[in-house]
Write a protein that holds these residues in place. Sequence first.
Motif, PDB file in Angstrom:
ATOM      1  N   TRP A  85      37.415  12.053  40.440  1.00  0.00           N
ATOM      2  CA  TRP A  85      38.377  11.893  39.347  1.00  0.00           C
ATOM      3  C   TRP A  85      39.822  11.786  39.847  1.00  0.00           C
ATOM      4  O   TRP A  85      40.699  11.351  39.091  1.00  0.00           O
ATOM      5  CB  TRP A  85      38.284  13.077  38.390  1.00  0.00           C
ATOM      6  N   ASN A 102      38.805   6.486  41.093  1.00  0.00           N
ATOM      7  CA  ASN A 102      38.515   7.206  39.860  1.00  0.00           C
ATOM      8  C   ASN A 102      38.226   6.291  38.681  1.00  0.00           C
ATOM      9  O   ASN A 102      37.880   6.762  37.596  1.00  0.00           O
ATOM     10  CB  ASN A 102      39.667   8.159  39.497  1.00  0.00           C
ATOM     11  N   PRO A 151      33.339   8.263  38.885  1.00  0.00           N
ATOM     12  CA  PRO A 151      32.720   9.124  37.872  1.00  0.00           C
ATOM     13  C   PRO A 151      31.639   8.403  37.069  1.00  0.00           C
ATOM     14  O   PRO A 151      30.639   9.020  36.681  1.00  0.00           O
ATOM     15  CB  PRO A 151      33.903   9.533  36.992  1.00  0.00           C
ATOM     16  N   VAL A 154      35.877  18.205  33.584  1.00  0.00           N
ATOM     17  CA  VAL A 154      35.544  18.038  35.002  1.00  0.00           C
ATOM     18  C   VAL A 154      34.663  19.195  35.484  1.00  0.00           C
ATOM     19  O   VAL A 154      33.727  18.985  36.265  1.00  0.00           O
ATOM     20  CB  VAL A 154      36.831  17.934  35.854  1.00  0.00           C
TER      21      VAL A 154
END
Length: 239
Positions: A121, A127, A131, A92
Amino acid sequence: MSSSSDLRPRPLLPGGVPRSSRGLLAAMSALLGVVALSDLFAVFAGARIHTLTDEGHDVATAPQDLDAAYSLYQTAGNVQGTVYLPCAVLFVVWFFRMRRNTGLLAPDRFRRGPGWAIAGWFVPLVNFWMPYRIAVDMWGAGTPLPTDGEPYRTSIWPVNVWWGLFVSSTLFGRYAGSRYEDAESIAEVRVAVMQYMAADVLDVAAAAAAVYFAVRLTAMQRLKATEGPWTAAQKHTSK
Protein backbone atom coordinates in the motif's frame (compact mmCIF):
# COMPACT_ATOMS: atom_id res chain seq x y z
CA MET A 1 2.06 -4.50 25.06
CA SER A 2 3.38 -6.78 27.79
CA SER A 3 5.60 -9.74 27.02
CA SER A 4 3.01 -12.08 28.52
CA SER A 5 0.41 -11.06 25.94
CA ASP A 6 2.77 -12.09 23.14
CA LEU A 7 2.80 -15.63 24.55
CA ARG A 8 -0.95 -16.07 24.44
CA PRO A 9 -2.01 -18.52 21.73
CA ARG A 10 -4.23 -17.10 19.02
CA PRO A 11 -7.73 -18.63 18.84
CA LEU A 12 -7.83 -21.30 16.16
CA LEU A 13 -10.39 -22.74 13.85
CA PRO A 14 -10.32 -26.46 13.01
CA GLY A 15 -7.15 -27.30 11.12
CA GLY A 16 -5.07 -24.73 13.00
CA VAL A 17 -6.34 -21.71 11.08
CA PRO A 18 -6.37 -18.47 13.12
CA ARG A 19 -9.86 -17.16 13.80
CA SER A 20 -10.42 -13.86 12.06
CA SER A 21 -11.64 -11.08 14.32
CA ARG A 22 -15.29 -10.29 13.79
CA GLY A 23 -14.79 -7.20 15.90
CA LEU A 24 -12.11 -5.92 13.53
CA LEU A 25 -14.34 -6.51 10.52
CA ALA A 26 -17.26 -4.77 12.22
CA ALA A 27 -15.13 -1.78 13.25
CA MET A 28 -13.65 -1.45 9.78
CA SER A 29 -17.09 -1.65 8.15
CA ALA A 30 -18.41 0.99 10.55
CA LEU A 31 -15.53 3.33 9.75
CA LEU A 32 -16.09 2.81 6.04
CA GLY A 33 -19.68 3.85 6.65
CA VAL A 34 -18.47 6.99 8.44
CA VAL A 35 -16.16 7.75 5.49
CA ALA A 36 -19.13 7.42 3.13
CA LEU A 37 -21.17 9.80 5.30
CA SER A 38 -18.33 12.34 5.27
CA ASP A 39 -18.24 12.08 1.48
CA LEU A 40 -21.98 12.74 1.30
CA PHE A 41 -21.47 15.77 3.58
CA ALA A 42 -18.84 17.03 1.14
CA VAL A 43 -21.23 16.47 -1.78
CA PHE A 44 -23.87 18.53 0.03
CA ALA A 45 -21.38 21.33 0.74
CA GLY A 46 -20.15 21.23 -2.85
CA ALA A 47 -23.70 21.40 -4.18
CA ARG A 48 -24.23 24.60 -2.17
CA ILE A 49 -21.18 26.23 -3.79
CA HIS A 50 -22.34 24.98 -7.18
CA THR A 51 -25.72 26.65 -6.66
CA LEU A 52 -24.31 29.97 -5.42
CA THR A 53 -21.81 30.21 -8.28
CA ASP A 54 -24.37 29.48 -10.97
CA GLU A 55 -24.35 32.01 -13.81
CA GLY A 56 -27.94 32.95 -13.03
CA HIS A 57 -27.21 33.63 -9.37
CA ASP A 58 -26.24 37.13 -8.33
CA VAL A 59 -23.18 36.54 -6.14
CA ALA A 60 -22.78 40.22 -5.42
CA THR A 61 -26.10 40.28 -3.54
CA ALA A 62 -25.13 37.39 -1.26
CA PRO A 63 -21.36 37.50 -0.53
CA GLN A 64 -21.90 36.26 2.99
CA ASP A 65 -23.74 33.20 1.70
CA LEU A 66 -20.85 32.35 -0.59
CA ASP A 67 -18.31 32.82 2.21
CA ALA A 68 -20.37 30.54 4.42
CA ALA A 69 -20.54 27.96 1.63
CA TYR A 70 -16.76 28.00 1.22
CA SER A 71 -16.35 27.66 4.99
CA LEU A 72 -18.74 24.70 5.05
CA TYR A 73 -16.86 23.09 2.18
CA GLN A 74 -13.56 23.50 4.02
CA THR A 75 -15.11 21.94 7.10
CA ALA A 76 -16.33 19.00 5.03
CA GLY A 77 -12.83 18.48 3.67
CA ASN A 78 -11.38 18.52 7.19
CA VAL A 79 -13.93 15.95 8.34
CA GLN A 80 -13.05 13.72 5.40
CA GLY A 81 -9.35 13.88 6.23
CA THR A 82 -10.00 13.19 9.91
CA VAL A 83 -12.06 10.02 9.38
CA TYR A 84 -10.14 8.68 6.39
CA LEU A 85 -6.83 8.09 8.21
CA PRO A 86 -8.09 5.75 10.97
CA CYS A 87 -10.24 3.93 8.42
CA ALA A 88 -7.25 3.39 6.13
CA VAL A 89 -5.12 2.11 9.03
CA LEU A 90 -7.82 -0.31 10.16
CA PHE A 91 -8.40 -1.56 6.63
CA VAL A 92 -4.70 -2.29 6.11
CA VAL A 93 -4.60 -4.15 9.44
CA TRP A 94 -7.61 -6.24 8.39
CA PHE A 95 -6.08 -6.79 4.95
CA PHE A 96 -2.84 -8.09 6.49
CA ARG A 97 -4.63 -10.42 8.91
CA MET A 98 -6.80 -11.79 6.13
CA ARG A 99 -3.72 -12.38 3.99
CA ARG A 100 -2.11 -14.27 6.87
CA ASN A 101 -5.20 -16.38 7.48
CA THR A 102 -5.90 -17.23 3.85
CA GLY A 103 -2.21 -18.00 3.40
CA LEU A 104 -2.61 -20.84 5.88
CA LEU A 105 -5.54 -22.20 3.88
CA ALA A 106 -3.77 -22.21 0.52
CA PRO A 107 -0.11 -21.11 0.70
CA ASP A 108 0.48 -22.18 -2.91
CA ARG A 109 -1.89 -19.42 -4.13
CA PHE A 110 0.48 -16.62 -3.12
CA ARG A 111 3.62 -15.51 -4.88
CA ARG A 112 4.62 -12.96 -2.22
CA GLY A 113 4.92 -13.02 1.55
CA PRO A 114 2.25 -11.59 3.88
CA GLY A 115 4.38 -8.52 4.56
CA TRP A 116 3.44 -7.23 1.13
CA ALA A 117 -0.16 -6.94 2.35
CA ILE A 118 1.12 -3.89 4.25
CA ALA A 119 4.11 -2.73 2.21
CA GLY A 120 2.17 -2.94 -1.05
CA TRP A 121 0.00 0.00 0.00
CA PHE A 122 2.95 2.35 0.57
CA VAL A 123 5.34 1.74 -2.35
CA PRO A 124 4.71 4.43 -5.01
CA LEU A 125 3.18 3.17 -8.26
CA VAL A 126 3.27 -0.40 -6.94
CA ASN A 127 0.36 0.51 -4.68
CA PHE A 128 -1.86 0.84 -7.74
CA TRP A 129 -1.73 -2.91 -8.49
CA MET A 130 -0.03 -4.87 -5.66
CA PRO A 131 -2.98 -4.77 -3.20
CA TYR A 132 -5.29 -5.82 -6.01
CA ARG A 133 -3.13 -8.83 -6.87
CA ILE A 134 -3.01 -9.83 -3.20
CA ALA A 135 -6.79 -9.46 -2.94
CA VAL A 136 -7.26 -11.70 -5.99
CA ASP A 137 -4.93 -14.29 -4.47
CA MET A 138 -6.82 -14.14 -1.16
CA TRP A 139 -10.10 -14.59 -3.01
CA GLY A 140 -8.68 -17.64 -4.76
CA ALA A 141 -7.34 -19.04 -1.49
CA GLY A 142 -10.81 -18.77 0.04
CA THR A 143 -12.41 -20.57 -2.89
CA PRO A 144 -13.27 -24.27 -2.39
CA LEU A 145 -11.11 -26.78 -4.22
CA PRO A 146 -12.39 -28.66 -7.31
CA THR A 147 -14.59 -31.69 -6.66
CA ASP A 148 -15.69 -34.61 -8.86
CA GLY A 149 -13.32 -33.46 -11.56
CA GLU A 150 -15.26 -30.23 -12.02
CA PRO A 151 -13.34 -26.99 -11.46
CA TYR A 152 -15.15 -24.65 -9.09
CA ARG A 153 -14.28 -21.01 -9.34
CA THR A 154 -15.85 -18.08 -7.59
CA SER A 155 -16.21 -14.95 -9.68
CA ILE A 156 -13.84 -12.19 -8.61
CA TRP A 157 -16.18 -9.39 -9.62
CA PRO A 158 -16.41 -8.06 -6.01
CA VAL A 159 -12.62 -7.59 -6.04
CA ASN A 160 -12.69 -5.91 -9.46
CA VAL A 161 -15.55 -3.56 -8.57
CA TRP A 162 -13.99 -2.53 -5.26
CA TRP A 163 -10.53 -1.91 -6.71
CA GLY A 164 -11.83 -0.16 -9.83
CA LEU A 165 -13.93 2.24 -7.77
CA PHE A 166 -11.14 2.81 -5.24
CA VAL A 167 -8.51 3.66 -7.86
CA SER A 168 -10.94 5.78 -9.89
CA SER A 169 -12.04 7.83 -6.87
CA THR A 170 -8.43 8.29 -5.73
CA LEU A 171 -7.11 9.46 -9.10
CA PHE A 172 -10.13 11.61 -9.90
CA GLY A 173 -10.01 13.14 -6.42
CA ARG A 174 -6.36 14.10 -6.86
CA TYR A 175 -7.12 15.64 -10.25
CA ALA A 176 -10.08 17.59 -8.86
CA GLY A 177 -7.93 18.75 -5.95
CA SER A 178 -5.28 20.15 -8.26
CA ARG A 179 -7.94 21.92 -10.33
CA TYR A 180 -9.49 23.40 -7.19
CA GLU A 181 -6.13 24.65 -5.89
CA ASP A 182 -5.28 26.25 -9.26
CA ALA A 183 -8.70 27.81 -9.80
CA GLU A 184 -8.51 31.58 -10.27
CA SER A 185 -12.10 32.42 -11.17
CA ILE A 186 -15.51 31.52 -9.87
CA ALA A 187 -16.22 29.54 -13.03
CA GLU A 188 -13.07 27.45 -12.53
CA VAL A 189 -13.95 26.89 -8.88
CA ARG A 190 -17.41 25.74 -9.91
CA VAL A 191 -16.00 23.19 -12.37
CA ALA A 192 -13.46 21.91 -9.84
CA VAL A 193 -16.15 21.53 -7.18
CA MET A 194 -18.29 19.53 -9.61
CA GLN A 195 -15.34 17.22 -10.24
CA TYR A 196 -14.74 16.90 -6.50
CA MET A 197 -18.40 15.96 -6.05
CA ALA A 198 -18.07 13.24 -8.67
CA ALA A 199 -14.96 11.90 -6.92
CA ASP A 200 -16.82 11.88 -3.60
CA VAL A 201 -19.71 9.92 -5.11
CA LEU A 202 -17.22 7.39 -6.47
CA ASP A 203 -15.67 7.17 -3.00
CA VAL A 204 -19.06 6.41 -1.46
CA ALA A 205 -19.49 3.57 -3.95
CA ALA A 206 -15.93 2.38 -3.25
CA ALA A 207 -16.62 2.27 0.49
CA ALA A 208 -19.76 0.19 -0.05
CA ALA A 209 -17.87 -2.14 -2.40
CA ALA A 210 -15.05 -2.50 0.14
CA VAL A 211 -17.49 -3.59 2.85
CA TYR A 212 -19.09 -6.15 0.52
CA PHE A 213 -15.67 -7.48 -0.53
CA ALA A 214 -14.48 -7.76 3.08
CA VAL A 215 -17.63 -9.50 4.32
CA ARG A 216 -17.69 -11.95 1.41
CA LEU A 217 -14.00 -12.80 1.72
CA THR A 218 -14.26 -13.29 5.48
CA ALA A 219 -17.27 -15.58 5.05
CA MET A 220 -15.46 -17.62 2.39
CA GLN A 221 -12.36 -17.96 4.57
CA ARG A 222 -14.33 -19.09 7.61
CA LEU A 223 -16.41 -21.58 5.62
CA LYS A 224 -13.36 -23.16 4.05
CA ALA A 225 -11.55 -23.30 7.38
CA THR A 226 -14.42 -24.83 9.35
CA GLU A 227 -15.94 -27.23 6.80
CA GLY A 228 -12.96 -28.02 4.61
CA PRO A 229 -12.29 -27.04 0.98
CA TRP A 230 -14.01 -30.06 -0.59
CA THR A 231 -17.13 -29.90 1.60
CA ALA A 232 -17.82 -26.31 0.57
CA ALA A 233 -17.42 -27.21 -3.09
CA GLN A 234 -19.75 -30.20 -2.78
CA LYS A 235 -22.41 -28.01 -1.18
CA HIS A 236 -22.13 -25.58 -4.09
CA THR A 237 -22.36 -28.25 -6.80
CA SER A 238 -25.28 -29.99 -5.05
CA LYS A 239 -27.47 -26.89 -5.36
